[in-house]
Motif scaffolding. Structure first.
Motif, PDB file in Angstrom:
ATOM      1  N   LEU A   1       0.836  -1.188   0.000  1.00  0.00           N
ATOM      2  CA  LEU A   1       0.000   0.000   0.000  1.00  0.00           C
ATOM      3  C   LEU A   1       0.876   1.246   0.000  1.00  0.00           C
ATOM      4  O   LEU A   1       0.674   2.169  -0.796  1.00  0.00           O
ATOM      5  N   LEU A   2       1.873   1.251   0.883  1.00  0.00           N
ATOM      6  CA  LEU A   2       2.747   2.409   1.029  1.00  0.00           C
ATOM      7  C   LEU A   2       4.169   1.933   1.276  1.00  0.00           C
ATOM      8  O   LEU A   2       4.395   0.973   2.019  1.00  0.00           O
ATOM      9  N   GLU A   3       5.117   2.601   0.645  1.00  0.00           N
ATOM     10  CA  GLU A   3       6.518   2.260   0.844  1.00  0.00           C
ATOM     11  C   GLU A   3       7.361   3.534   0.885  1.00  0.00           C
ATOM     12  O   GLU A   3       7.301   4.344  -0.033  1.00  0.00           O
ATOM     13  N   LEU A   4       8.089   3.705   1.962  1.00  0.00           N
ATOM     14  CA  LEU A   4       9.053   4.791   2.068  1.00  0.00           C
ATOM     15  C   LEU A   4      10.442   4.223   1.843  1.00  0.00           C
ATOM     16  O   LEU A   4      10.839   3.262   2.517  1.00  0.00           O
ATOM     17  N   LYS A   5      11.166   4.792   0.913  1.00  0.00           N
ATOM     18  CA  LYS A   5      12.504   4.314   0.577  1.00  0.00           C
ATOM     19  C   LYS A   5      13.535   5.376   0.917  1.00  0.00           C
ATOM     20  O   LYS A   5      13.673   6.365   0.191  1.00  0.00           O
ATOM     21  N   ASN A   6      14.212   5.210   2.033  1.00  0.00           N
ATOM     22  CA  ASN A   6      15.310   6.095   2.446  1.00  0.00           C
ATOM     23  C   ASN A   6      14.918   7.575   2.344  1.00  0.00           C
ATOM     24  O   ASN A   6      15.620   8.385   1.751  1.00  0.00           O
ATOM     25  N   VAL A   7      13.789   7.901   2.949  1.00  0.00           N
ATOM     26  CA  VAL A   7      13.245   9.257   2.859  1.00  0.00           C
ATOM     27  C   VAL A   7      13.908  10.175   3.878  1.00  0.00           C
ATOM     28  O   VAL A   7      13.980   9.861   5.073  1.00  0.00           O
ATOM     29  N   SER A   8      14.392  11.320   3.416  1.00  0.00           N
ATOM     30  CA  SER A   8      14.950  12.356   4.292  1.00  0.00           C
ATOM     31  C   SER A   8      14.344  13.701   3.916  1.00  0.00           C
ATOM     32  O   SER A   8      13.969  13.931   2.761  1.00  0.00           O
ATOM     33  N   LYS A   9      14.249  14.583   4.919  1.00  0.00           N
ATOM     34  CA  LYS A   9      13.776  15.947   4.678  1.00  0.00           C
ATOM     35  C   LYS A   9      14.715  16.903   5.391  1.00  0.00           C
ATOM     36  O   LYS A   9      14.901  16.810   6.612  1.00  0.00           O
ATOM     37  N   VAL A  10      15.292  17.833   4.627  1.00  0.00           N
ATOM     38  CA  VAL A  10      16.232  18.810   5.159  1.00  0.00           C
ATOM     39  C   VAL A  10      15.692  20.203   4.885  1.00  0.00           C
ATOM     40  O   VAL A  10      15.326  20.529   3.747  1.00  0.00           O
ATOM     41  N   TYR A  11      15.621  21.017   5.925  1.00  0.00           N
ATOM     42  CA  TYR A  11      15.219  22.416   5.781  1.00  0.00           C
ATOM     43  C   TYR A  11      16.460  23.297   5.861  1.00  0.00           C
ATOM     44  O   TYR A  11      17.347  23.062   6.685  1.00  0.00           O
ATOM     45  N   GLN A  12      16.494  24.332   5.036  1.00  0.00           N
ATOM     46  CA  GLN A  12      17.598  25.279   5.047  1.00  0.00           C
ATOM     47  C   GLN A  12      17.168  26.536   5.807  1.00  0.00           C
ATOM     48  O   GLN A  12      16.088  27.074   5.566  1.00  0.00           O
ATOM     49  N   ARG A  13      18.018  26.995   6.721  1.00  0.00           N
ATOM     50  CA  ARG A  13      17.734  28.204   7.500  1.00  0.00           C
ATOM     51  C   ARG A  13      18.748  29.289   7.154  1.00  0.00           C
ATOM     52  O   ARG A  13      19.955  29.027   7.135  1.00  0.00           O
TER      53      ARG A  13
ATOM     54  N   LEU B   1      19.799  32.965   4.738  1.00  0.00           N
ATOM     55  CA  LEU B   1      20.108  33.235   3.337  1.00  0.00           C
ATOM     56  C   LEU B   1      21.604  33.325   3.081  1.00  0.00           C
ATOM     57  O   LEU B   1      22.110  32.814   2.090  1.00  0.00           O
ATOM     58  N   ILE B   2      22.325  33.999   3.997  1.00  0.00           N
ATOM     59  CA  ILE B   2      23.757  34.192   3.803  1.00  0.00           C
ATOM     60  C   ILE B   2      24.537  33.019   4.378  1.00  0.00           C
ATOM     61  O   ILE B   2      25.214  32.285   3.671  1.00  0.00           O
ATOM     62  N   ASN B   3      24.434  32.846   5.684  1.00  0.00           N
ATOM     63  CA  ASN B   3      25.089  31.701   6.336  1.00  0.00           C
ATOM     64  C   ASN B   3      24.053  30.594   6.515  1.00  0.00           C
ATOM     65  O   ASN B   3      23.538  30.371   7.608  1.00  0.00           O
ATOM     66  N   SER B   4      23.724  29.955   5.425  1.00  0.00           N
ATOM     67  CA  SER B   4      22.665  28.948   5.437  1.00  0.00           C
ATOM     68  C   SER B   4      23.063  27.731   6.273  1.00  0.00           C
ATOM     69  O   SER B   4      24.185  27.241   6.183  1.00  0.00           O
ATOM     70  N   LYS B   5      22.115  27.269   7.101  1.00  0.00           N
ATOM     71  CA  LYS B   5      22.335  26.088   7.916  1.00  0.00           C
ATOM     72  C   LYS B   5      21.258  25.053   7.609  1.00  0.00           C
ATOM     73  O   LYS B   5      20.094  25.390   7.405  1.00  0.00           O
ATOM     74  N   ALA B   6      21.679  23.819   7.568  1.00  0.00           N
ATOM     75  CA  ALA B   6      20.749  22.733   7.261  1.00  0.00           C
ATOM     76  C   ALA B   6      20.180  22.144   8.545  1.00  0.00           C
ATOM     77  O   ALA B   6      20.906  21.864   9.491  1.00  0.00           O
ATOM     78  N   ASN B   7      18.864  21.967   8.567  1.00  0.00           N
ATOM     79  CA  ASN B   7      18.189  21.321   9.688  1.00  0.00           C
ATOM     80  C   ASN B   7      17.569  20.026   9.183  1.00  0.00           C
ATOM     81  O   ASN B   7      16.627  20.050   8.388  1.00  0.00           O
ATOM     82  N   VAL B   8      18.126  18.910   9.627  1.00  0.00           N
ATOM     83  CA  VAL B   8      17.633  17.604   9.178  1.00  0.00           C
ATOM     84  C   VAL B   8      16.420  17.233  10.016  1.00  0.00           C
ATOM     85  O   VAL B   8      16.532  16.863  11.185  1.00  0.00           O
ATOM     86  N   ALA B   9      15.235  17.329   9.420  1.00  0.00           N
ATOM     87  CA  ALA B   9      13.996  17.028  10.136  1.00  0.00           C
ATOM     88  C   ALA B   9      13.675  15.548  10.118  1.00  0.00           C
ATOM     89  O   ALA B   9      13.038  15.026  11.043  1.00  0.00           O
ATOM     90  N   LEU B  10      14.107  14.862   9.066  1.00  0.00           N
ATOM     91  CA  LEU B  10      13.856  13.421   8.945  1.00  0.00           C
ATOM     92  C   LEU B  10      15.031  12.816   8.197  1.00  0.00           C
ATOM     93  O   LEU B  10      15.486  13.373   7.198  1.00  0.00           O
ATOM     94  N   ARG B  11      15.529  11.674   8.686  1.00  0.00           N
ATOM     95  CA  ARG B  11      16.756  11.113   8.125  1.00  0.00           C
ATOM     96  C   ARG B  11      16.589   9.636   7.776  1.00  0.00           C
ATOM     97  O   ARG B  11      16.355   8.795   8.642  1.00  0.00           O
TER      98      ARG B  11
END
Length: 334
Positions: free
Chosen positions: A4-16, A18-28
């Motif tokens: 029915l549903l399959e997640l394959k190595n799903v990650s979500k990264v938000y960038q914070r 504009l100048i000194n951008s930092k990555a926030n890994v919400a799901l890994r």
């Protein structure tokens, strides 16, 4: 056996920034599978900021994964268009935390139920639409004659939340995403809503992903559980085994925070270390709070199979066999 549903190595990264951008890994690197012919209730648990709601938003198609794929009945949901997209919107429904926000105070309850009927053309006459609304309300334990025609402020929080479930049921979903559905409801009504969700799974064949920070409700409704912390899987398996015999220090901390009705059991026995910077992404995200932290924890641990139906991402179990994330679902009972 189809999925029915399959997640394959799903990650979500938000960038914070504009100048000194930092990555926030919400799901890994999340992988899991739900079978189409085996409706189940899977709990996703963790404290605030663990990635639970991000997972819900991904599954509902509100946001797209940074990496990985979400496959629904053989199709990547990010590529769905037209009728396929509409079918997905119909078959994957949600019940959110706030039972008040869904309602427009200027409309009666009927409006919330008639909108999906019209949107998805579920009835050809007003009489047929009325019958569908009454069937859905009865299925969640409400009396239609007491509900229809009333305004939201005339109903209790528990009634409103069950109406939200009835709205989802109208569309005959295959998958329900329940994001903290009882956290804003009185304790006396939680059992009714949990029983309603269990009946959906048992009587209507709906698979449910139950998202919560409350392990007590997770224990009573689900058969399997995935524990998240800072976007990563800390522990997973049979809910009875995970809660009664947790194998990861973070899960032990969560279980220890439950105020069990037992005067001989002390509440909060596990020491809590103050939250600090998690350090490099490669390490265990929990190590700065962990009472068992070791030097090796600066490297992210794999999942170790601690028992036939349980796995933990912790080097305390490095003598156990490793499992890849894609096989995690094999440990989850249905």
């Amino acid at each position: 056996m189809s999925n029915l549903l399959e997640l394959k190595n799903v990650s979500k990264v938000y960038q914070r920034g504009l100048i000194n951008s930092k990555a926030n890994v919400a799901l890994r690197d999340i992988s899991l599978t739900l079978r189409e012919d085996e409706p189940t209730i899977l709990t996703v648990a963790g404290e605030s900021g663990s990635g639970k709601t991000t997972l819900a938003m991904l599954l509902l198609g509100f946001i797209t994964p940074t990496t990985g794929e979400i496959i629904y009945r053989g199709q990547n949901i990010t590529t769905l268009h037209g009728k396929d997209r509409l079918a997905y919107r119909r078959e994957v429904q949600a019940v959110f935390q706030d039972p008040f926000a869904v309602f427009n105070p200027f409309y009666t309850v009927d409006h919330l139920l008639t909108v999906p009927i019209k949107r998805f053309k579920l009835a050809s006459t007003k009489a047929e639409a009325r019958n569908r609304m009454e069937e859905a309300l009865s299925a969640v334990g409400l009396r239609p004659e007491d509900i229809l025609g009333r305004f939201p402020h005339q109903l209790s929080g528990g009634q409103r939340q069950r109406i939200n479930v009835a709205r989802a049921l109208l569309l005959k979903p295959r998958l329900l995403i329940a994001d903290e559905p009882v956290s804003m409801v009185d304790a006396s009504l939680r059992a009714n809503i949990l029983e309603t969700l269990r009946n959906l799974q048992r009587d209507h064949g709906v698979s449910i992903i139950y998202i919560t920070h409350d392990l007590t409700t997770a224990y009573h409704i689900a058969k399997s559980i995935i524990v998240l912390y800072r976007g990563g899987v800390m522990e997973a398996g049979d809910v009875d085994a995970v809660i009664k015999d947790p194998q990861h220090p973070y899960t032990k901390l969560l279980v220890d925070s439950i105020p069990w009705p037992n005067l001989d059991q002390r509440w909060g026995e596990t020491p809590i270390i103050a939250r600090e910077d998690g350090g490099p992404d490669g390490g265990c995200p929990f190590r700065t709070r962990c009472p068992n932290a070791m030097d090796i924890c600066t490297t992210r641990p794999p999942l170790y199979q601690t028992s036939p139906m349980q796995a933990a991402a912790c080097y305390l179990h490095d003598k156990k066999p490793e499992i890849v994330a894609q096989r995690l679902t094999e440990l989850l009972p249905v």
